[in-house]
Design an enzyme around this catalytic site. Structure first.
Site, PDB file in Angstrom:
ATOM      1  N   HIS A  39     -12.839   6.850  -0.005  1.00  0.00           N
ATOM      2  CA  HIS A  39     -11.901   6.134   1.048  1.00  0.00           C
ATOM      3  C   HIS A  39     -10.841   6.686   1.270  1.00  0.00           C
ATOM      4  CE1 HIS A  39      -9.640   2.360   1.681  1.00  0.00           C
ATOM      5  NE2 HIS A  39     -10.316   2.485   2.607  1.00  0.00           N
ATOM      6  N   ARG A  40     -10.839   7.065   2.502  1.00  0.00           N
ATOM      7  CA  ARG A  40      -9.830   7.972   3.090  1.00  0.00           C
ATOM      8  C   ARG A  40      -9.632   9.263   2.390  1.00  0.00           C
ATOM      9  NH1 ARG A  40      -5.234   3.036   2.896  1.00  0.00           N
ATOM     10  NH2 ARG A  40      -6.851   1.437   3.865  1.00  0.00           N
ATOM     11  N   GLU A  66     -14.506   8.894   4.336  1.00  0.00           N
ATOM     12  CA  GLU A  66     -14.308   8.016   5.070  1.00  0.00           C
ATOM     13  C   GLU A  66     -12.859   8.117   5.690  1.00  0.00           C
ATOM     14  OE1 GLU A  66     -12.369   3.744   6.318  1.00  0.00           O
ATOM     15  OE2 GLU A  66     -11.937   5.378   4.874  1.00  0.00           O
ATOM     16  N   ASP A  68      -9.714   7.082   9.419  1.00  0.00           N
ATOM     17  CA  ASP A  68      -9.256   6.350  10.201  1.00  0.00           C
ATOM     18  C   ASP A  68      -8.853   7.021  11.474  1.00  0.00           C
ATOM     19  OD1 ASP A  68      -9.344   3.511   8.473  1.00  0.00           O
ATOM     20  OD2 ASP A  68      -8.337   4.772   7.194  1.00  0.00           O
ATOM     21  N   HIS A  81      -4.110   5.484   8.798  1.00  0.00           N
ATOM     22  CA  HIS A  81      -4.703   4.124   8.579  1.00  0.00           C
ATOM     23  C   HIS A  81      -4.064   2.742   9.245  1.00  0.00           C
ATOM     24  CE1 HIS A  81      -5.411   0.306   6.485  1.00  0.00           C
ATOM     25  NE2 HIS A  81      -6.503   0.664   6.713  1.00  0.00           N
ATOM     26  N   GLU A 149     -13.898   5.536  10.814  1.00  0.00           N
ATOM     27  CA  GLU A 149     -13.682   4.254  11.380  1.00  0.00           C
ATOM     28  C   GLU A 149     -12.790   4.176  12.448  1.00  0.00           C
ATOM     29  OE1 GLU A 149     -11.144   0.341  10.132  1.00  0.00           O
ATOM     30  OE2 GLU A 149     -11.822   1.694   8.424  1.00  0.00           O
ATOM     31  N   GLN A 185     -17.851   3.223  12.106  1.00  0.00           N
ATOM     32  CA  GLN A 185     -17.654   1.873  11.674  1.00  0.00           C
ATOM     33  C   GLN A 185     -16.381   1.413  12.537  1.00  0.00           C
ATOM     34  OE1 GLN A 185     -17.161   1.261   7.499  1.00  0.00           O
ATOM     35  NE2 GLN A 185     -15.291   2.629   7.455  1.00  0.00           N
TER      36      GLN A 185
END
Length: 290
Positions: A39-40, A66, A68, A81, A149, A185
């Protein structure tokens, strides 16, 4: 659309559905542990959404990361993010009179001046906010795979087309990447519909837990449902798995944010296909233990 959903349900009940995450590794439905997504980046160990974080994930042996994506005042795509620069940079010191320090109010050159690492640890001092182009090239160099994302798309009209153009220019929309290395996503269903309409070959995933009644609609434009772990159950995961997405495969379920052994094991019991975590090593160890 309902005929296809009913057919998918029958297939699932017969136990012969091909539970394969779109373009990725074997899934929990095949008796395998859930896929682990950093995550990130490996954000428990390096500043989130930076090149250092995805480098750390690569060194730890995790192929899926992942991130953003947002957009600057002058139209540059950057990896961040929050819609504010305050939490993860020294923007208050560099630009003290620019509160509330929104990403969309700063140029790419201004953001490039910011320290995005000192807040995390002294050894990361001087780490910069990467542009999406820089980020994609590092992901490619590391042979990683990306869950991208689109963050706050309502703030950035046209960001979907812009992201797809950049991905295309960097070679990420060829068959090899689309088949196994990229999923887009968003919390915005409208944003995912735009991505699907513009580039139907791109795999997408919706962040959230739509009601069962709405799943047939979502299955028209998304390949996965990515809810928070606290919002799902075994029954919900099984229901999502009963639907087939636009690429002819069972809808996948990735749960977030799973950061400890107990949560990882619970996610596996629910039958999710992947977990999104800040601590991929902790989660991997839990999923692999008896």
């Amino acid at each position: 659309m309902y005929a296809r959903a009913v057919a998918a349900i029958v297939t699932a009940l017969l136990g012969v559905a091909a539970f394969l995450l779109p373009g990725s590794d074997a899934r929990a439905g095949d008796g395998q542990p859930p896929l682990v997504i950093a995550h990130r980046g490996a954000s428990a160990y390096a500043p989130e959404n930076t090149l250092a974080a995805i480098d750390k994930a690569a060194r730890m042996g995790f192929s899926w990361v992942e991130n953003d994506v947002q957009r600057t005042k002058d139209g540059e795509l950057v990896v961040l993010h929050d819609d504010s620069l305050r939490r993860t940079t020294d923007v208050e010191e560099v630009f003290p009179n620019r509160a509330p320090w929104k990403v969309k109010d700063f140029t790419a050159a201004e953001i490039a001046r910011l320290d995005a690492g000192s807040w995390f640890a002294p050894r990361y001092a001087g780490t910069r906010v990467p542009t999406l182009e820089q980020y994609m090239r590092r992901v490619e160099r590391n042979h990683e795979k990306l869950l991208l994302e689109i963050k706050n798309p309502e703030l950035y009209p046209g960001i979907e087309r812009q992201i797809l153009k950049l991905l295309g220019n960097d070679g990420w929309l060829d068959h090899r990447h689309l088949a196994g290395r990229l999923v887009v996503q968003s919390f915005s269903a409208d944003s995912l519909k735009i991505v699907h309409d513009l580039k139907p070959a791109v795999r997408t995933a919706y962040l959230g837990a739509p009601t069962v009644a709405h799943l047939p609609e979502y299955a028209q434009f998304t390949d996965g449902i990515n809810p928070s772990l606290g919002s799902v159950s075994t029954g919900y995961v099984s229901t999502v798995h009963a639907f087939t997405g636009p690429h002819g495969k069972t809808l996948s379920v990735f749960a977030w944010t799973v950061d400890d052994a107990g949560a990882a094991r619970r996610a596996a019991r629910y039958g999710v296909d992947g977990v999104i975590t800040n601590k991929p090593d902790v989660v991997q160890a839990a999923l692999q233990s008896p």
